[in-house]
Design a protein around this motif. Sequence first.
Motif, PDB file in Angstrom:
ATOM      1  N   ARG A  27      13.945   2.026  -6.259  1.00 46.33           N
ATOM      2  CA  ARG A  27      13.491   0.881  -5.488  1.00 46.33           C
ATOM      3  C   ARG A  27      12.279   0.164  -6.054  1.00 46.33           C
ATOM      4  O   ARG A  27      12.081  -1.015  -5.789  1.00 46.33           O
ATOM      5  CB  ARG A  27      13.200   1.323  -4.050  1.00 46.33           C
ATOM      6  N   TYR A  28      11.423   0.846  -6.779  1.00 43.17           N
ATOM      7  CA  TYR A  28      10.188   0.204  -7.221  1.00 43.17           C
ATOM      8  C   TYR A  28      10.226  -0.028  -8.717  1.00 43.17           C
ATOM      9  O   TYR A  28      10.841   0.713  -9.462  1.00 43.17           O
ATOM     10  CB  TYR A  28       8.969   1.067  -6.866  1.00 43.17           C
ATOM     11  N   LEU A  88       0.828  -1.201   0.000  1.00 42.89           N
ATOM     12  CA  LEU A  88       0.000   0.000   0.000  1.00 42.89           C
ATOM     13  C   LEU A  88       0.874   1.267   0.000  1.00 42.89           C
ATOM     14  O   LEU A  88       0.655   2.197  -0.782  1.00 42.89           O
ATOM     15  CB  LEU A  88      -0.919  -0.005   1.233  1.00 42.89           C
ATOM     16  N   ALA A  89       1.905   1.259   0.841  1.00 47.22           N
ATOM     17  CA  ALA A  89       2.820   2.412   0.904  1.00 47.22           C
ATOM     18  C   ALA A  89       3.528   2.590  -0.432  1.00 47.22           C
ATOM     19  O   ALA A  89       3.712   3.709  -0.908  1.00 47.22           O
ATOM     20  CB  ALA A  89       3.836   2.205   2.020  1.00 47.22           C
ATOM     21  N   ARG A  90       3.897   1.464  -1.038  1.00 39.43           N
ATOM     22  CA  ARG A  90       4.585   1.541  -2.333  1.00 39.43           C
ATOM     23  C   ARG A  90       3.710   2.215  -3.373  1.00 39.43           C
ATOM     24  O   ARG A  90       4.129   3.120  -4.079  1.00 39.43           O
ATOM     25  CB  ARG A  90       4.945   0.135  -2.814  1.00 39.43           C
ATOM     26  N   TYR A  91       2.442   1.751  -3.474  1.00 42.04           N
ATOM     27  CA  TYR A  91       1.542   2.320  -4.480  1.00 42.04           C
ATOM     28  C   TYR A  91       1.306   3.801  -4.203  1.00 42.04           C
ATOM     29  O   TYR A  91       1.250   4.615  -5.120  1.00 42.04           O
ATOM     30  CB  TYR A  91       0.218   1.552  -4.507  1.00 42.04           C
ATOM     31  N   LEU A  92       1.178   4.125  -2.925  1.00 42.00           N
ATOM     32  CA  LEU A  92       0.960   5.529  -2.569  1.00 42.00           C
ATOM     33  C   LEU A  92       2.136   6.399  -3.012  1.00 42.00           C
ATOM     34  O   LEU A  92       1.959   7.465  -3.600  1.00 42.00           O
ATOM     35  CB  LEU A  92       0.799   5.650  -1.059  1.00 42.00           C
ATOM     36  N   LEU A  93       3.352   5.932  -2.738  1.00 46.41           N
ATOM     37  CA  LEU A  93       4.545   6.709  -3.094  1.00 46.41           C
ATOM     38  C   LEU A  93       4.675   6.837  -4.607  1.00 46.41           C
ATOM     39  O   LEU A  93       4.988   7.919  -5.124  1.00 46.41           O
ATOM     40  CB  LEU A  93       5.802   6.067  -2.498  1.00 46.41           C
ATOM     41  N   LEU A 130      11.122  11.011  -5.545  1.00 45.27           N
ATOM     42  CA  LEU A 130      11.286  10.550  -6.927  1.00 45.27           C
ATOM     43  C   LEU A 130      12.479   9.611  -7.054  1.00 45.27           C
ATOM     44  O   LEU A 130      12.377   8.553  -7.685  1.00 45.27           O
ATOM     45  CB  LEU A 130      11.503  11.753  -7.841  1.00 45.27           C
ATOM     46  N   ALA A 131      13.607   9.981  -6.440  1.00 42.92           N
ATOM     47  CA  ALA A 131      14.805   9.148  -6.540  1.00 42.92           C
ATOM     48  C   ALA A 131      14.530   7.779  -5.929  1.00 42.92           C
ATOM     49  O   ALA A 131      14.892   6.738  -6.500  1.00 42.92           O
ATOM     50  CB  ALA A 131      15.980   9.834  -5.837  1.00 42.92           C
ATOM     51  N   TRP A 132      13.858   7.751  -4.778  1.00 45.47           N
ATOM     52  CA  TRP A 132      13.553   6.493  -4.091  1.00 45.47           C
ATOM     53  C   TRP A 132      12.655   5.612  -4.955  1.00 45.47           C
ATOM     54  O   TRP A 132      12.925   4.432  -5.172  1.00 45.47           O
ATOM     55  CB  TRP A 132      12.887   6.796  -2.745  1.00 45.47           C
ATOM     56  N   VAL A 156      20.957  12.239  -5.432  1.00 48.08           N
ATOM     57  CA  VAL A 156      20.564  11.236  -4.449  1.00 48.08           C
ATOM     58  C   VAL A 156      20.444   9.849  -5.084  1.00 48.08           C
ATOM     59  O   VAL A 156      20.800   8.837  -4.470  1.00 48.08           O
ATOM     60  CB  VAL A 156      19.229  11.644  -3.783  1.00 48.08           C
ATOM     61  N   GLN A 157      19.973   9.815  -6.328  1.00 49.55           N
ATOM     62  CA  GLN A 157      19.710   8.547  -7.010  1.00 49.55           C
ATOM     63  C   GLN A 157      20.896   7.560  -6.989  1.00 49.55           C
ATOM     64  O   GLN A 157      20.712   6.412  -6.587  1.00 49.55           O
ATOM     65  CB  GLN A 157      19.297   8.855  -8.450  1.00 49.55           C
TER      66      GLN A 157
END
Lengths: 287, 279
Positions: free
Chosen positions: B89-90, A18-23, B83-85, B161-162
Motif C-alpha cells: 500500500r505505501y 502520521l499512521a503511514r509513517y509510523l507503520l 510488512l505485507a500491508w 497475504v501480500q
Amino acid sequence: MSDIALTRPVPVTTEPPLARYLLIGLAAVFVALFLFAPLVTVFVEALRQGWVGVIDALRLPDAQAAIRMTLTIAAIAVPLNATFGIAAAWAITKFDFRGKAFLITLIDLPFSVSPVVAGLMLVLLFGANSTLGGWLIANDMPIVFAFPGILLATLFVTFPFVAREIIPVMIEQGRTEEEAALTLGASGWRTFFTVTLPNIRWALLYGVLLCNARAMGEFGAVAVVSGKIRGETATMPTMVEMFYNEYLSVAAFTLAAVLAMLALLTLLLKSLLEWRHAELLAATRRH
Amino acid sequence: MRAGILRSPSPLPGFGLSFGIMMTVLSIVVLLPIGALLGRGLMIGPADLWDMVNSRRIWSALTLSFRAALIASLFNLVFGLLLAWVLVRYRFWGRRFVDAAVDLPFALPTAVAGIALTALYAPNGVFGQALAPFGLQVAYTEVGIWVALVFIGLPFVVRTVQPVIEELEPDLEEVSATLGARRTHTLRRVILPTLTPALLTGFALALARSVGEYGSVIFIAGNIPNLTEIAPLLIVIRLEEYNYDAAAAIGIAMLVVSFAMLLAINAIQVWSRRRIGNV
C-alpha cells in the motif's frame, strides 16, 4: 475567500500520513532487527581476523572438501528435481486421471515434514539395521553415511520446489497450443521443446533457483543421514556446524559467508525474474 | 496403462512416460521412506510406542517445539501482516529492496541463520550486550528459540497475504467510507475479514515449518534437557545412540502433531471462507 479551498480533501482509502509513517517505520525497524542484523553479523564475524583469516579458512582441506561435496550434490539433485518437476507437471496438467488431487498433496508433503524426520526415515529405510540397508552394505553399496544418502535427503527436502512453480503456469496456459502443434504434424518431443518449454521457461528457472538454494543449504536432513564424516560426507552447512562446535569461529563464519553470498545471489536473480518476467510466473509470484 | 488410469482421453502424447517418471521418483524419494517410518512404528506396536514417548524429557521437548512454534507464528502473523500491508500500500524509498529481503530466510541456510543469531544474542554479542542491562537473556533460553523461529517463519505469512492485499478492490473501501465508516472501522470490519483466510494459511505454513525446524534453533537454544531441548534434536540424540526405536517413536509423534495441525487449520480455513462467502 472561499472556505472550500481551506479544507484539504481527506483520503478515504488510505491511512493518515502520521499512521503511514509510523507503520513504515515499524516495518523498517522489524526488518532491520530480524533480517538484516543476522545477515550483517555473518560477514562481520567472518572478517574478525581480517581477510587473512578468511583465506586461511578457505584453504582448510575440510572446508574445500565440504564445498566440493555441496556443489556436487546440487549439480546432481537440481537436474533430477527439474526432470521430476517437468514430468509431474506434464502428467498433472495435460491429462485427467483419478487421484490427481491426492497426488498433488503427496508432492507437497515434504514441506510439512521436519527435515530431521526426513533424515530419520532414510536411516530407518537404508540404515545398517534394516533388511534393505544390510543387503546394500553387504554388496558394497552403502546409502546412509554415504553420498547416495545425502542425495536422497536433498531430493526429499527439495521435492516440491520445481513442480509447484510450473504446475500453476501450465494450468493457466491450458493445452490448446500443444494440441495445435500436434495437428500441424509436430512430434510429441518437438511440441514439448518448441511450445511447452518456452512457455514455462521462466517459471522453471524460478523453481530451479529456489531448489538450488535449498539443495545447497539443507542442514537437518543431511546432518542425520551423512554422519558428518569430515572430508568425506560433510557438506558446507554441516561443516559450518562442526567448525562452530570446535570454536573455530572464523572458519565457521567464513563458510557461512560463502553460503550467505549464494543466498544473496539467489535473491537477486529471483527479484530480477519477478520484475522482468512477472507475467510468465505463477500468479502468486507476481508482486 | 493410459486407458486404465485416464478419466478422459487426451490427444497429447507422453502420459505413460511422464506419469512413470513421476511415480518412480515419488516412490523412491517420498513414499518408501515414509513407509519405512510408519512400518517401524507398526512393528514396535502402539503400546510400546506410547511407553517410549511417555517420558518427561520427550513431553517437554514436544510441548516446547509446539509452544515456541505457536508463539513465533503468532508474532509473525502480526508483523507479517504489517510488512505485507506496508509493501503493497505505501510507496517509500527502499521498498523493492525490503520486498526482496523478505525472502532471505528462504534463501539463507538454516545453520547460517542459527550461528548468526547466536553470535548476535549471545551474552557478548551486540544484541546480547544491549539487552543485558534490562535483565533479558535471549541466547540459550526459550526466547532464543522464539527469535530463531520468527526468522524462519516470516516469509510464509508475508508471501501468502501480500497477493491478497494486491487483489483487494478499492471499491469496497470507498463504499465503506461513503457509508460513513471511519478508516479504522473499514480496516477492522472490511479489510481484515477479507484477509483472514490468507492470514490463517500463512500462519499454518509458518507453524508447520517451525514445529520441525532444527538448524536455526539448535545453536541458540542451549539444548538443556527438559528446558530448551527441541523434539528434532532429541531424535538426533537417539539416532547417535543407535536407539532407532526411540527415534522412530518421537518421529511418529511429530508426524502426528504436524498432520493434526494442518487438518485443524484447514478446517478453520474452510469455515472462514464459508463465512465470508455468506456475507
